[in-house]
Design an enzyme around this catalytic site. Structure first.
Site, PDB file in Angstrom:
ATOM      1  N   LYS A 290       0.970  -1.202   0.044  1.00  0.00           N
ATOM      2  CA  LYS A 290       0.130  -0.262   0.066  1.00  0.00           C
ATOM      3  C   LYS A 290       0.894   1.337   0.073  1.00  0.00           C
ATOM      4  CE  LYS A 290      -3.977  -1.770   0.168  1.00  0.00           C
ATOM      5  NZ  LYS A 290      -4.185  -3.253   0.195  1.00  0.00           N
TER       6      LYS A 290
HETATM    7  C1  LIG Z   1      -5.419  -4.097   0.854  1.00  0.00           C
HETATM    8  C2  LIG Z   1      -6.862  -3.835   0.789  1.00  0.00           C
HETATM    9  C3  LIG Z   1      -7.668  -4.403   1.808  1.00  0.00           C
HETATM   10  C4  LIG Z   1      -7.193  -5.031   3.119  1.00  0.00           C
HETATM   11  O1  LIG Z   1      -6.057  -4.774   3.642  1.00  0.00           O
HETATM   12  P1  LIG Z   1      -5.104  -5.767   4.325  1.00  0.00           P
HETATM   13  O2  LIG Z   1      -3.983  -4.742   5.184  1.00  0.00           O
HETATM   14  O3  LIG Z   1      -4.047  -6.374   3.231  1.00  0.00           O
HETATM   15  O4  LIG Z   1      -5.719  -6.666   5.029  1.00  0.00           O
HETATM   16  C5  LIG Z   1      -9.110  -3.949   1.968  1.00  0.00           C
HETATM   17  N1  LIG Z   1      -9.750  -3.403   1.160  1.00  0.00           N
HETATM   18  C6  LIG Z   1      -8.858  -2.922  -0.096  1.00  0.00           C
HETATM   19  C7  LIG Z   1      -9.698  -2.294  -1.337  1.00  0.00           C
HETATM   20  C8  LIG Z   1      -7.312  -3.145  -0.116  1.00  0.00           C
HETATM   21  O5  LIG Z   1      -7.016  -2.963  -1.377  1.00  0.00           O
END
Ligand SMILES: *Cc1c(COP(=O)(O)O)cnc(C)c1O
Length: 395
Positions: free
Chosen positions: A186
């Site tokens: 992210k």
């Molecule tokens: C990455 C993501 C999540 C979940 O996040 P994690 O930290 O990987 O559990 C939820 N929603 C969206 C749209 C994402 O891209």
């Protein structure tokens, strides 16, 4: 994006602060921790950054969404309207709450279409969860107006969009709660982590307790704290939070680089009339992690995705054929393949996901490519990328 591209001395220093005390737990150990409170520091700075009243750091974005569901009172048998273009975590969190994901079409923002949401509302609808995909936003003002009018909970999955704003206000702050992910890919990362923000004290108090076995976090003796709700463990560790503290402080820099890189590529691509761009309701608030664009039809889009990859223009995602981000390939959801049995009373309530039809979303996603915008491109690499894109689309 992503933050790991700029992992450096700042992150190492924060982690070393924690290692030097040996206090890896985010609560208590006041004397031993030598003044280092990484999770608390992150939460305070996330509030300052977003303008939110409260922030709770969790072990992942999925955890934050699950905590938010509980704190917003979403549970067994409730319907939650979500888009078919998202990461699977969005519907996992709904299912984990015992609630029922209901899909509504997206529009050219690549996010939930407010009109489609309105049509999907039933007497069982409890919440609407727009997902601000790929660094930009849904028509969040219209979705908020709709939820207010219908008395529905608005919960924003802003996991991919930290730093993005609409009308100057941080995404995640339009509904009752908003969630971010700080996983390794992210915009900023904790290694693993996530966060929930809210302006509602009651929502925060419930979330804070739910994420830590129900602890009320009053007083300074964990053994004597009361358990105000039944909970679970969705806590972040101090080591993960430490990485995030350093990353959050780099967010402005990350946004500036992404915006410059994206602008350079977008203006070069704007020459080509066969290319159109994702609708961004507030361009000034785009966090610019991706450049998403459309070609006239599916065949040309598939060809372009292939040509870009062949030309070495990496990081171009054709989500329509991807296993994780679009409903077409979510076979496990369509067959409701659960590791553990879903209570029969709940299973009866689920729609047959194998027959969910999203023609408008198909038309949009089958023509869409998203190019990831990197922080680490040198000026030469950026120029080379633009040159390759020009050559390819002028054919
Ligand atoms: C990455 C993501 C999540 C979940 O996040 P994690 O930290 O990987 O559990 C939820 N929603 C969206 C749209 C994402 O891209």
């Amino acid at each position: 994006m992503p933050g790991f591209e700029i992992f450096g001395d700042e992150e190492r220093k924060e982690v070393n602060d924690v290692l030097s005390t040996g206090v890896l737990f985010r609560y208590g150990f006041d004397a031993a921790r030598n003044g280092h409170w990484k999770a608390k520091t992150f939460e305070k700075e996330l509030c300052e950054r977003t303008g939110a009243g409260f922030a709770l750091l969790c072990s992942s974005g999925t955890a934050a969404l699950s905590v938010a569901m509980a704190a917003c009172g979403v549970g067994a048998g409730d319907e939650v309207i979500i888009p078919p273009f998202t990461f699977v975590a969005s519907f996992e969190a709904v299912l984990n709450a015992g609630a029922i994901p209901v899909f509504a079409e997206i529009d050219e923002t690549l996010c939930l279409d407010p009109e489609a949401v309105e049509k999907a509302i039933t007497p069982r609808t409890k919440a609407v969860m727009p997902v601000h995909m790929c660094g930009s936003m849904a028509q969040i003002d219209a979705l908020k107006e709709l939820c207010d009018r219908k008395g529905l909970v608005l919960l924003e999955d802003a996991c991919q969009s930290i730093g993005a704003t609409f009308g100057g206000k941080s995404l995640g702050r339009f509904g009752k709660a908003g969630c971010f992910s700080f996983d390794p890919v992210k915009t900023i990362t904790c290694g693993e982590g996530g966060g929930m923000i809210t302006d509602d004290r009651d929502c925060y108090v419930k979330a804070d307790a739910y994420a830590d076995h129900g602890h009320d976090h009053i007083g300074n003796d964990r053994g004597k704290e009361d358990h105000i709700v039944l909970g679970a463990n969705y806590r972040i560790s101090e080591l993960n939070a430490a990485v995030g503290v350093a990353q959050l402080r780099k967010l402005d820099h990350i946004l500036a680089v992404q915006r410059a890189n994206k602008n350079a590529i977008k203006s070069a691509m704007a020459e080509f009339t066969k290319i159109s761009f994702r609708h961004i309701p507030d361009p000034a608030g785009d966090s610019a992690t991706f450049l998403s664009f459309f070609l006239p039809d599916e065949a040309q889009t598939r060809q372009a995705a292939k040509d870009l990859a062949d030309a070495g223009v990496d990081g171009c995602f054709y989500w329509y054929a991807n296993n994780w981000h679009y409903i077409r390939q979510w076979h496990h959801l369509k067959k409701m393949v659960a590791a553990a049995r879903v209570p029969a009373s709940l299973a009866d309530n689920f729609p047959d996901y194998s027959t969910v039809d999203m023609p408008r979303s198909d038309t949009i996603m089958s023509r869409c490519i998203s190019m990831q915008i990197k922080l680490s491109w040198s000026p030469d690499q950026l120029a080379d990328r633009i040159e390759k894109i020009r050559t390819l689309f002028s054919k």
